[in-house]
Design an enzyme around this catalytic site. Structure first.
Site, short mmCIF file in Angstrom:
data_model
loop_
_atom_site.label_atom_id
_atom_site.label_comp_id
_atom_site.label_asym_id
_atom_site.label_seq_id
_atom_site.Cartn_x
_atom_site.Cartn_y
_atom_site.Cartn_z
N LYS A 75 55.35 128.22 2.74
CA LYS A 75 54.47 127.37 3.56
C LYS A 75 54.48 125.90 3.12
CE LYS A 75 51.02 130.83 4.83
NZ LYS A 75 49.57 131.06 4.90
N ASP A 111 45.87 128.10 9.68
CA ASP A 111 44.95 128.89 8.83
C ASP A 111 43.52 128.36 8.91
OD1 ASP A 111 46.73 130.79 7.89
OD2 ASP A 111 47.30 129.62 6.12
N ARG A 161 37.98 128.79 -11.49
CA ARG A 161 38.09 129.01 -12.94
C ARG A 161 38.92 127.89 -13.58
NH1 ARG A 161 42.44 133.99 -13.36
NH2 ARG A 161 43.96 132.78 -12.17
P1 NAP Z 1 46.27 131.28 -4.29
O1 NAP Z 1 46.84 129.99 -3.78
O2 NAP Z 1 47.03 132.07 -5.28
O3 NAP Z 1 44.81 130.95 -4.92
C1 NAP Z 1 44.02 131.94 -5.50
C2 NAP Z 1 42.75 131.34 -6.10
O4 NAP Z 1 42.00 132.39 -6.67
C3 NAP Z 1 42.99 130.32 -7.21
O5 NAP Z 1 42.02 129.31 -7.14
C4 NAP Z 1 42.82 131.15 -8.48
O6 NAP Z 1 42.30 130.44 -9.58
C5 NAP Z 1 41.77 132.15 -8.06
N1 NAP Z 1 41.92 133.39 -8.81
C6 NAP Z 1 42.95 134.28 -8.74
N2 NAP Z 1 42.73 135.31 -9.58
C7 NAP Z 1 41.56 135.05 -10.21
C8 NAP Z 1 40.80 135.74 -11.21
N3 NAP Z 1 41.23 136.90 -11.74
N4 NAP Z 1 39.64 135.18 -11.62
C9 NAP Z 1 39.21 134.02 -11.11
N5 NAP Z 1 39.88 133.32 -10.18
C10 NAP Z 1 41.05 133.83 -9.73
O7 NAP Z 1 45.98 132.26 -3.08
P2 NAP Z 1 45.60 131.88 -1.56
O8 NAP Z 1 46.83 131.76 -0.76
O9 NAP Z 1 44.63 130.77 -1.58
O10 NAP Z 1 44.88 133.23 -1.09
C11 NAP Z 1 43.67 133.60 -1.66
C12 NAP Z 1 43.02 134.78 -0.96
O11 NAP Z 1 42.80 134.46 0.39
C13 NAP Z 1 43.82 136.07 -0.96
O12 NAP Z 1 42.91 137.13 -1.14
C14 NAP Z 1 44.41 136.13 0.43
O13 NAP Z 1 44.63 137.45 0.86
C15 NAP Z 1 43.31 135.48 1.22
N6 NAP Z 1 43.79 134.89 2.46
C16 NAP Z 1 43.36 135.45 3.63
C17 NAP Z 1 43.79 134.92 4.83
C18 NAP Z 1 43.30 135.55 6.07
O14 NAP Z 1 43.85 135.26 7.14
N7 NAP Z 1 42.27 136.37 6.03
C19 NAP Z 1 44.66 133.84 4.86
C20 NAP Z 1 45.08 133.27 3.64
C21 NAP Z 1 44.63 133.81 2.44
P3 NAP Z 1 43.18 129.45 -10.50
O15 NAP Z 1 43.28 128.17 -9.70
O16 NAP Z 1 42.37 129.31 -11.72
O17 NAP Z 1 44.49 130.13 -10.71
#
Ligand code: NAP
Length: 294
Positions: A75, A111, A161
């Site tokens: 992306k 999104d 975090r």
């Molecule tokens: P990402 O870029 O990897 O970001 C994940 C975030 O969560 C980061 O800020 C990370 O913190 C934090 N995190 C991950 N593991 C953690 C833990 N064990 N403890 C505390 N913080 C933690 O992922 P993303 O693309 O934003 O997606 C995130 C979520 O949104 C996923 O569950 C995904 O399925 C969902 N999502 C849903 C849709 C939908 O259409 N419903 C669309 C997009 C995403 P750090 O910065 O400290 O690493």
């Protein structure tokens, strides 16, 4: 023998580019919509290796595809190969939808729009004048924060975090939209306080997702006021532990299925110029809800 007339020389080609791509539901969604609306288009998956991304985009242009989605992990990288990215996509730092207009590729991010439409549809409220907390500071948080800022939130508090990542999003929005975002370390008491005082809470931390359904994105110091709207971007399971806790406190809760669904609907509208009617969208949503959750 019956002749299959579904694809002809005039059929428009749409698709999704990513890797892995095997689990995507997008071909089923878009082909179902085209079938019901009698739109002459076909949507297919394109599995692309990282080193081939530029060639793949060139190829899609050479083949005159009408448009395509971009999914994990491209992306961000795709933006280099697009002729013109929308302002929203530039702020969000990601493109998930590309449209071919007269041989030029235009990049969009649906999104944020998907989230906003789902939120409004499912909660009956919007972000105007609201105090919004976002948990997490990754790609989803960035898209949601951008959209919520554009849609008139009073304040946005990003709790993560790794506070530096939250700060990065805050600066981006403060400098490009309005100065309404602040960043917090999830370990700090100040974060616990803004969480409780907020009107809307959006979780983008992937904790609580199947199969680790016992996990929650915040520790026990965090408490709901009971008057909040709580949105979890996770949709599998349909009710995360986080949403259950919020519900027990009296909050209105929504899962991320609508966001996933509406980002696809919005992409379809960009490609075809057709605005899908509310009743039709609800019918499609109902049909796909069962497919996407367990
Ligand atoms: P990402 O870029 O990897 O970001 C994940 C975030 O969560 C980061 O800020 C990370 O913190 C934090 N995190 C991950 N593991 C953690 C833990 N064990 N403890 C505390 N913080 C933690 O992922 P993303 O693309 O934003 O997606 C995130 C979520 O949104 C996923 O569950 C995904 O399925 C969902 N999502 C849903 C849709 C939908 O259409 N419903 C669309 C997009 C995403 P750090 O910065 O400290 O690493």
């Amino acid at each position: 023998m019956r002749i299959d007339r579904r694809i002809t020389g005039k059929t428009k080609i749409l698709g999704v580019l990513g890797n892995p791509i095997e689990h995507t539901f997008s071909p089923q969604l878009h082909n179902t919509i085209s079938k019901y609306l009698k739109v002459d288009a076909v949507y297919i998956p394109f599995k692309v290796e990282r080193q081939d991304l530029q060639d793949a985009v060139k190829g899609l242009k050479a083949l005159n595809v009408a448009g395509f989605n971009v999914t994990i992990p491209y992306k961000k990288e795709i933006m280099k190969y697009i002729d013109e990215n929308s302002r929203e996509a530039l702020i969000m730092g990601a493109v998930n939808t590309v449209k071919n207009i007269d041989g030029r590729f235009y990049g969009y991010n649906t999104d944020g729009e998907g989230f906003a439409r789902a939120f409004k549809e499912e909660t009956g409220t919007d972000f105007k004048g609201k105090d919004v907390v976002i948990l997490g500071a990754g790609g989803a948080a960035r898209a949601i924060a951008t959209k919520v800022a554009i849609e008139g939130a009073k304040n946005i508090h990003i709790i993560n975090r790794t506070p530096e990542r939250a700060q990065e999003i805050a600066e981006l929005i403060n400098n490009n939209i309005r100065r309404i975002v602040d960043a917090y370390d999830s370990k700090d008491d100040a974060a616990v306080e803004v969480f409780r005082k907020s009107d809307v809470i959006v979780n983008t931390v992937p904790l609580g997702m199947y199969p680790d359904t016992d996990a929650v994105p915040v520790d026990e110091r965090y408490d709901f006021s009971g008057h909040q709207v709580v949105y979890d971007t996770i949709y599998n399971p349909p009710k995360t532990r986080f949403l259950s806790l919020a519900e027990k406190k009296g909050c209105k809760t929504v899962n991320g299925l609508g966001m996933l669904f509406y980002q696809g609907i919005f992409a379809y509208e960009i490609w075809t110029g057709i605005k899908l009617g509310h009743d039709f969208v609800m019918e499609v949503f109902k049909a796909f809800a069962g497919l996407l959750t367990r």
